[in-house]
Design a protein around this motif. Structure first.
Motif, PDB file in Angstrom:
ATOM      1  N   ASP A   1       0.834  -1.207   0.000  1.00 36.24           N
ATOM      2  CA  ASP A   1       0.000   0.000   0.000  1.00 36.24           C
ATOM      3  C   ASP A   1       0.868   1.257   0.000  1.00 36.24           C
ATOM      4  O   ASP A   1       0.630   2.186  -0.785  1.00 36.24           O
ATOM      5  CB  ASP A   1      -0.932  -0.009   1.212  1.00 36.24           C
ATOM      6  N   ASP A   2       1.886   1.284   0.849  1.00 32.08           N
ATOM      7  CA  ASP A   2       2.783   2.441   0.899  1.00 32.08           C
ATOM      8  C   ASP A   2       3.487   2.656  -0.437  1.00 32.08           C
ATOM      9  O   ASP A   2       3.567   3.778  -0.940  1.00 32.08           O
ATOM     10  CB  ASP A   2       3.831   2.276   2.001  1.00 32.08           C
ATOM     11  N   LYS A   3       4.000   1.578  -1.030  1.00 35.00           N
ATOM     12  CA  LYS A   3       4.732   1.706  -2.288  1.00 35.00           C
ATOM     13  C   LYS A   3       3.800   2.130  -3.422  1.00 35.00           C
ATOM     14  O   LYS A   3       4.163   2.961  -4.252  1.00 35.00           O
ATOM     15  CB  LYS A   3       5.429   0.385  -2.636  1.00 35.00           C
ATOM     16  N   MET A   4       2.580   1.587  -3.461  1.00 31.05           N
ATOM     17  CA  MET A   4       1.635   1.975  -4.510  1.00 31.05           C
ATOM     18  C   MET A   4       1.250   3.442  -4.375  1.00 31.05           C
ATOM     19  O   MET A   4       1.159   4.160  -5.373  1.00 31.05           O
ATOM     20  CB  MET A   4       0.400   1.077  -4.489  1.00 31.05           C
ATOM     21  N   ARG A   5       1.029   3.902  -3.157  1.00 33.19           N
ATOM     22  CA  ARG A   5       0.697   5.318  -2.942  1.00 33.19           C
ATOM     23  C   ARG A   5       1.867   6.214  -3.353  1.00 33.19           C
ATOM     24  O   ARG A   5       1.671   7.268  -3.963  1.00 33.19           O
ATOM     25  CB  ARG A   5       0.292   5.560  -1.495  1.00 33.19           C
ATOM     26  N   GLU A   6       3.085   5.786  -3.040  1.00 33.88           N
ATOM     27  CA  GLU A   6       4.279   6.546  -3.429  1.00 33.88           C
ATOM     28  C   GLU A   6       4.396   6.639  -4.951  1.00 33.88           C
ATOM     29  O   GLU A   6       4.626   7.717  -5.503  1.00 33.88           O
ATOM     30  CB  GLU A   6       5.521   5.860  -2.842  1.00 33.88           C
ATOM     31  N   VAL A   7       4.209   5.512  -5.637  1.00 31.91           N
ATOM     32  CA  VAL A   7       4.286   5.494  -7.101  1.00 31.91           C
ATOM     33  C   VAL A   7       3.172   6.350  -7.701  1.00 31.91           C
ATOM     34  O   VAL A   7       3.408   7.134  -8.619  1.00 31.91           O
ATOM     35  CB  VAL A   7       4.219   4.048  -7.645  1.00 31.91           C
ATOM     36  N   ALA A   8       1.965   6.213  -7.194  1.00 32.84           N
ATOM     37  CA  ALA A   8       0.833   6.986  -7.721  1.00 32.84           C
ATOM     38  C   ALA A   8       1.070   8.483  -7.553  1.00 32.84           C
ATOM     39  O   ALA A   8       0.805   9.265  -8.470  1.00 32.84           O
ATOM     40  CB  ALA A   8      -0.464   6.581  -7.020  1.00 32.84           C
ATOM     41  N   GLN A   9       1.605   8.873  -6.414  1.00 31.01           N
ATOM     42  CA  GLN A   9       1.864  10.292  -6.175  1.00 31.01           C
ATOM     43  C   GLN A   9       2.995  10.791  -7.076  1.00 31.01           C
ATOM     44  O   GLN A   9       2.901  11.859  -7.665  1.00 31.01           O
ATOM     45  CB  GLN A   9       2.226  10.513  -4.713  1.00 31.01           C
ATOM     46  N   ARG A  10       4.062  10.007  -7.201  1.00 31.54           N
ATOM     47  CA  ARG A  10       5.214  10.421  -7.993  1.00 31.54           C
ATOM     48  C   ARG A  10       4.887  10.486  -9.476  1.00 31.54           C
ATOM     49  O   ARG A  10       5.326  11.380 -10.175  1.00 31.54           O
ATOM     50  CB  ARG A  10       6.390   9.481  -7.739  1.00 31.54           C
ATOM     51  N   THR A  11       4.097   9.538  -9.972  1.00 37.05           N
ATOM     52  CA  THR A  11       3.800   9.481 -11.406  1.00 37.05           C
ATOM     53  C   THR A  11       2.505  10.194 -11.763  1.00 37.05           C
ATOM     54  O   THR A  11       2.198  10.335 -12.946  1.00 37.05           O
ATOM     55  CB  THR A  11       3.698   8.021 -11.886  1.00 37.05           C
ATOM     56  N   LYS A  12       1.744  10.587 -10.763  1.00 43.82           N
ATOM     57  CA  LYS A  12       0.443  11.231 -10.985  1.00 43.82           C
ATOM     58  C   LYS A  12      -0.499  10.326 -11.774  1.00 43.82           C
ATOM     59  O   LYS A  12      -1.350  10.778 -12.503  1.00 43.82           O
ATOM     60  CB  LYS A  12       0.593  12.576 -11.720  1.00 43.82           C
ATOM     61  N   SER A  13      -0.304   9.024 -11.632  1.00 39.35           N
ATOM     62  CA  SER A  13      -1.119   8.054 -12.362  1.00 39.35           C
ATOM     63  C   SER A  13      -2.275   7.580 -11.489  1.00 39.35           C
ATOM     64  O   SER A  13      -2.113   7.356 -10.295  1.00 39.35           O
ATOM     65  CB  SER A  13      -0.272   6.847 -12.773  1.00 39.35           C
ATOM     66  N   THR A  14      -3.434   7.422 -12.106  1.00 38.78           N
ATOM     67  CA  THR A  14      -4.592   6.877 -11.408  1.00 38.78           C
ATOM     68  C   THR A  14      -4.977   5.504 -11.959  1.00 38.78           C
ATOM     69  O   THR A  14      -5.980   4.946 -11.543  1.00 38.78           O
ATOM     70  CB  THR A  14      -5.801   7.830 -11.539  1.00 38.78           C
ATOM     71  N   ILE A  15      -4.187   4.988 -12.880  1.00 40.67           N
ATOM     72  CA  ILE A  15      -4.462   3.670 -13.456  1.00 40.67           C
ATOM     73  C   ILE A  15      -3.912   2.615 -12.503  1.00 40.67           C
ATOM     74  O   ILE A  15      -2.696   2.470 -12.355  1.00 40.67           O
ATOM     75  CB  ILE A  15      -3.834   3.532 -14.851  1.00 40.67           C
ATOM     76  N   ALA A  16      -4.808   1.914 -11.834  1.00 42.69           N
ATOM     77  CA  ALA A  16      -4.431   0.978 -10.778  1.00 42.69           C
ATOM     78  C   ALA A  16      -3.452  -0.086 -11.274  1.00 42.69           C
ATOM     79  O   ALA A  16      -2.500  -0.434 -10.574  1.00 42.69           O
ATOM     80  CB  ALA A  16      -5.673   0.318 -10.185  1.00 42.69           C
ATOM     81  N   GLU A  17      -3.674  -0.600 -12.474  1.00 40.05           N
ATOM     82  CA  GLU A  17      -2.800  -1.647 -12.997  1.00 40.05           C
ATOM     83  C   GLU A  17      -1.378  -1.138 -13.177  1.00 40.05           C
ATOM     84  O   GLU A  17      -0.411  -1.806 -12.830  1.00 40.05           O
ATOM     85  CB  GLU A  17      -3.329  -2.200 -14.325  1.00 40.05           C
ATOM     86  N   ARG A  18      -1.239   0.062 -13.714  1.00 40.78           N
ATOM     87  CA  ARG A  18       0.087   0.633 -13.929  1.00 40.78           C
ATOM     88  C   ARG A  18       0.775   0.879 -12.588  1.00 40.78           C
ATOM     89  O   ARG A  18       1.942   0.543 -12.406  1.00 40.78           O
ATOM     90  CB  ARG A  18       0.012   1.943 -14.711  1.00 40.78           C
ATOM     91  N   VAL A  19       0.050   1.445 -11.639  1.00 39.55           N
ATOM     92  CA  VAL A  19       0.612   1.719 -10.319  1.00 39.55           C
ATOM     93  C   VAL A  19       1.049   0.418  -9.660  1.00 39.55           C
ATOM     94  O   VAL A  19       2.136   0.341  -9.077  1.00 39.55           O
ATOM     95  CB  VAL A  19      -0.402   2.489  -9.443  1.00 39.55           C
ATOM     96  N   ALA A  20       0.224  -0.622  -9.773  1.00 36.69           N
ATOM     97  CA  ALA A  20       0.551  -1.911  -9.156  1.00 36.69           C
ATOM     98  C   ALA A  20       1.806  -2.525  -9.779  1.00 36.69           C
ATOM     99  O   ALA A  20       2.682  -3.025  -9.063  1.00 36.69           O
ATOM    100  CB  ALA A  20      -0.625  -2.878  -9.288  1.00 36.69           C
ATOM    101  N   VAL A  21       1.898  -2.484 -11.090  1.00 36.79           N
ATOM    102  CA  VAL A  21       3.073  -3.057 -11.758  1.00 36.79           C
ATOM    103  C   VAL A  21       4.332  -2.282 -11.400  1.00 36.79           C
ATOM    104  O   VAL A  21       5.374  -2.866 -11.075  1.00 36.79           O
ATOM    105  CB  VAL A  21       2.877  -3.107 -13.295  1.00 36.79           C
ATOM    106  N   MET A  22       4.248  -0.964 -11.433  1.00 38.61           N
ATOM    107  CA  MET A  22       5.423  -0.149 -11.101  1.00 38.61           C
ATOM    108  C   MET A  22       5.824  -0.352  -9.638  1.00 38.61           C
ATOM    109  O   MET A  22       7.011  -0.450  -9.320  1.00 38.61           O
ATOM    110  CB  MET A  22       5.151   1.328 -11.389  1.00 38.61           C
ATOM    111  N   ALA A  23       4.856  -0.446  -8.737  1.00 38.86           N
ATOM    112  CA  ALA A  23       5.163  -0.697  -7.327  1.00 38.86           C
ATOM    113  C   ALA A  23       5.825  -2.062  -7.164  1.00 38.86           C
ATOM    114  O   ALA A  23       6.806  -2.196  -6.430  1.00 38.86           O
ATOM    115  CB  ALA A  23       3.896  -0.609  -6.479  1.00 38.86           C
ATOM    116  N   ALA A  24       5.303  -3.074  -7.862  1.00 37.52           N
ATOM    117  CA  ALA A  24       5.896  -4.412  -7.791  1.00 37.52           C
ATOM    118  C   ALA A  24       7.336  -4.398  -8.297  1.00 37.52           C
ATOM    119  O   ALA A  24       8.220  -5.020  -7.696  1.00 37.52           O
ATOM    120  CB  ALA A  24       5.062  -5.408  -8.597  1.00 37.52           C
ATOM    121  N   LEU A  25       7.573  -3.672  -9.388  1.00 41.62           N
ATOM    122  CA  LEU A  25       8.932  -3.578  -9.914  1.00 41.62           C
ATOM    123  C   LEU A  25       9.860  -2.879  -8.924  1.00 41.62           C
ATOM    124  O   LEU A  25      11.002  -3.313  -8.718  1.00 41.62           O
ATOM    125  CB  LEU A  25       8.939  -2.830 -11.252  1.00 41.62           C
ATOM    126  N   HIS A  26       9.385  -1.823  -8.297  1.00 38.98           N
ATOM    127  CA  HIS A  26      10.208  -1.113  -7.312  1.00 38.98           C
ATOM    128  C   HIS A  26      10.509  -1.995  -6.104  1.00 38.98           C
ATOM    129  O   HIS A  26      11.646  -2.037  -5.628  1.00 38.98           O
ATOM    130  CB  HIS A  26       9.528   0.180  -6.865  1.00 38.98           C
TER     131      HIS A  26
END
Length: 108
Positions: A37-62
């Motif tokens: 949850d913390d990593k997904m929120r960080e990615v969403a805030q940094r990328t300004k993305s609201t697409i859950a799938e993209r945020v989830a994949v980027m968080a998983a990669l990080h």
């Protein structure tokens, strides 16, 4: 969070999920939920993305990159080149963006 035998209801980025979980695994799973949850929120805030799938994949990669970098830091034989990993993660993000762009236009 709701507890039932062998299930745990968790919330990640405002979405509810029911996860199979034994009582012995609950504390570790809750820690994992907090991390994700913390990593997904960080990615969403940094990328300004609201697409859950993209945020989830980027968080998983990080998370994977952080874990692998930490594991490799203990060995001198297999040090990860973090600049190469960062470049690859950025390239994956660009590919995800290009694939999801048509979907984003449909969501508007």
């Amino acid at each position: 969070m709701n507890f039932e035998p062998n299930f745990l209801d968790v919330t990640i980025m405002g979405r509810e999920y029911r996860v199979a979980c034994t009582p012995e695994e609950r504390s570790a799973l809750l820690a994992a939920v907090d991390l994700v949850d913390d990593k997904m929120r960080e990615v969403a805030q940094r990328t300004k993305s609201t697409i859950a799938e993209r945020v989830a994949v980027m968080a998983a990669l990080h998370i994977a990159h952080e874990r692998l970098s930490g594991a490799a830091a203990g060995t001198t034989d297999e040090m990860l080149d973090t600049s190469d990993a960062r470049r690859r993660i950025d390239a994956m993000g660009a590919r995800i963006d290009s694939v999801l762009a048509p979907q984003q236009r449909l969501d508007i």
